[in-house]
Write an enzyme that holds these catalytic residues in place. Structure first.
Site, PDB file in Angstrom:
ATOM      1  N   GLN A  83      21.914 -69.554 -16.382  1.00  0.00           N
ATOM      2  CA  GLN A  83      21.111 -68.804 -15.020  1.00  0.00           C
ATOM      3  C   GLN A  83      19.350 -69.275 -15.334  1.00  0.00           C
ATOM      4  O   GLN A  83      18.887 -69.562 -16.438  1.00  0.00           O
ATOM      5  CB  GLN A  83      21.113 -67.470 -14.927  1.00  0.00           C
ATOM      6  N   ASP A 138      20.374 -57.269 -22.242  1.00  0.00           N
ATOM      7  CA  ASP A 138      19.238 -56.882 -22.067  1.00  0.00           C
ATOM      8  C   ASP A 138      18.972 -55.708 -23.519  1.00  0.00           C
ATOM      9  O   ASP A 138      18.118 -55.466 -23.961  1.00  0.00           O
ATOM     10  CB  ASP A 138      18.702 -56.106 -21.089  1.00  0.00           C
ATOM     11  N   GLU A 158      28.144 -60.716 -24.900  1.00  0.00           N
ATOM     12  CA  GLU A 158      27.199 -61.368 -23.810  1.00  0.00           C
ATOM     13  C   GLU A 158      27.267 -62.649 -23.819  1.00  0.00           C
ATOM     14  O   GLU A 158      27.186 -63.606 -25.039  1.00  0.00           O
ATOM     15  CB  GLU A 158      25.690 -60.756 -24.133  1.00  0.00           C
ATOM     16  N   ASP A 208      28.710 -53.828 -18.307  1.00  0.00           N
ATOM     17  CA  ASP A 208      27.456 -54.064 -17.383  1.00  0.00           C
ATOM     18  C   ASP A 208      27.618 -55.431 -16.772  1.00  0.00           C
ATOM     19  O   ASP A 208      27.059 -56.390 -16.970  1.00  0.00           O
ATOM     20  CB  ASP A 208      26.564 -53.956 -18.519  1.00  0.00           C
ATOM     21  N   SER A 210      28.333 -58.180 -13.186  1.00  0.00           N
ATOM     22  CA  SER A 210      27.508 -58.721 -12.075  1.00  0.00           C
ATOM     23  C   SER A 210      28.260 -58.176 -10.820  1.00  0.00           C
ATOM     24  O   SER A 210      29.338 -57.584 -10.907  1.00  0.00           O
ATOM     25  CB  SER A 210      27.559 -60.045 -12.116  1.00  0.00           C
ATOM     26  N   ASP A 211      27.786 -58.587  -9.425  1.00  0.00           N
ATOM     27  CA  ASP A 211      28.678 -58.205  -8.355  1.00  0.00           C
ATOM     28  C   ASP A 211      29.767 -58.954  -8.236  1.00  0.00           C
ATOM     29  O   ASP A 211      29.967 -60.175  -8.778  1.00  0.00           O
ATOM     30  CB  ASP A 211      27.708 -58.426  -7.034  1.00  0.00           C
TER      31      ASP A 211
END
EC number: 2.5.1.16
Length: 342
Positions: A83, A138, A158, A208, A210-211
């Site tokens: 990304q 994060d 992650e 945590d 994403s959509d």
């Protein structure tokens, strides 16, 4: 965790938080050619061509509206294997982390998301010891988990190493959780990682994510929830982001139905306010496996007054009153959520 502002590269594995569908590559070209008031080396395709000097997020997930923040300075731009990563200083929300044109967090309101997705599950069970975080590069969820002195092991998976590095450089108060010696960082696909976890390993799993569009769709479907349930001990808990009741009730219906088929303990929906997220709020699914009963609506495991990590600031958002209140739903949402899957 693809976007509507530009047809950027999409990762094929677990993204961080909220990527958007590809859309309107011409907007990116227009933004590149516009005079946005920034230095040439600080230009970004996400700076609005309509409002020069402003970052604008336009998404099919919140049609008919846009969210814009004034940019004081672009601090970082990079492209990882998955990304595009952008960090800028805003006028009103402090530093902002953007992935593929989508706001992930701001210094001003990140506490409302990080604290709630973490403490809603962990304060609902006695003495959690092993916790898994999927996504959350994060480090904000790690920061919050580290407040619980009973926790002995914190694993995080992650996929994007750049997100971790950028967070440590530009958001040290968020990424401070990585300093906890209980944290074990795994860089890789969270879905694959979870499939290899031995049964009954964790007391809590925090997703945590994403959509539920594109490659993240599987994170809201039965096989993924089944992997979570398998990884949890009897009476273990999961917390995962669950979209907005104002925009995504059709998605929430499906999530609730899937969760009720998999998690035989309890299934609940809670929510919090986050001004820079679509519709200004986001929800969470709070579920438990069959075993010792879990009453999510009444916290039993208060957070230590003094965190084991002395470098962590006091809580900004979460408290026991807001914990209980987060499960109070508007009537239209309550009718759907309480009846779906029963």
């Amino acid at each position: 965790m693809a976007d509507e502002c530009a047809a950027f590269m999409k990762g094929t594995e677990l993204p961080v938080k909220r990527p958007r569908e590809e859309e309107a590559e011409t907007e990116m070209e227009a933004a590149n050619n516009s005079n946005n008031g920034c230095e040439k080396e600080e230009s970004s395709p996400y700076i609005s061509s309509v409002l020069p000097g402003w970052f604008s997020e336009i998404s099919p997930l919140w049609p008919g509206e846009a969210h814009s923040l004034k940019v004081e300075k672009i601090l970082f731009q990079g492209k990882s294997d998955y990304q595009n990563v952008l960090v800028f200083q805003s006028s009103t929300y402090g530093k902002v982390l953007v992935l593929d044109g989508v706001i992930q967090l701001t210094e001003r309101d990140e506490c409302a998301y990080q604290e709630m997705i973490t403490h809603l599950p962990l304060c609902s069970i006695p003495n959690p010891k092993k916790v898994l975080v999927i996504g959350g590069g994060d480090g904000g969820v790690l920061r919050e988990v580290s407040r619980h002195s009973s926790v002995e092991q914190i694993d995080i998976c992650e996929i994007d190493k750049m997100v971790v590095e950028v967070a440590k450089q530009f958001f040290p108060d968020v990424a401070v959780g990585y300093e906890d010696p209980r944290v074990n960082l795994h860089i890789g696909d969270g879905v694959a990682f979870l499939k290899n976890v031995p049964a009954g390993t964790y007391d809590a799993v925090i997703v945590d994510s994403s959509d539920p569009i594109g490659p993240a769709q599987e994170l809201f479907e039965k096989p993924f929830f089944e992997s979570i349930a398998k990884a949890l001990r009897p009476g273990g808990v999961v917390s995962t982001q669950a979209e907005s009741i104002w925009l995504h009730m059709h998605i929430i219906e499906e999530i609730v139905a899937n969760c009720r088929q998999i998690f035989k303990g309890s299934v609940n929906y809670a929510w919090t306010t986050v001004p820079t997220y679509p519709s200004g709020m986001i929800g969470f699914m709070l579920c438990s496996t069959e075993g010792p009963a879990v009453d999510f609506k009444n916290p039993i495991n208060p957070i230590d007054d003094e965190s084991p990590a002395k470098s962590i600031e006091p809580l900004k958002f979460y408290n026991s009153e807001i914990h209980q209140a987060s499960f109070c739903l508007p009537s239209f949402a309550k009718r759907v959520i309480e009846t779906k899957g029963k």
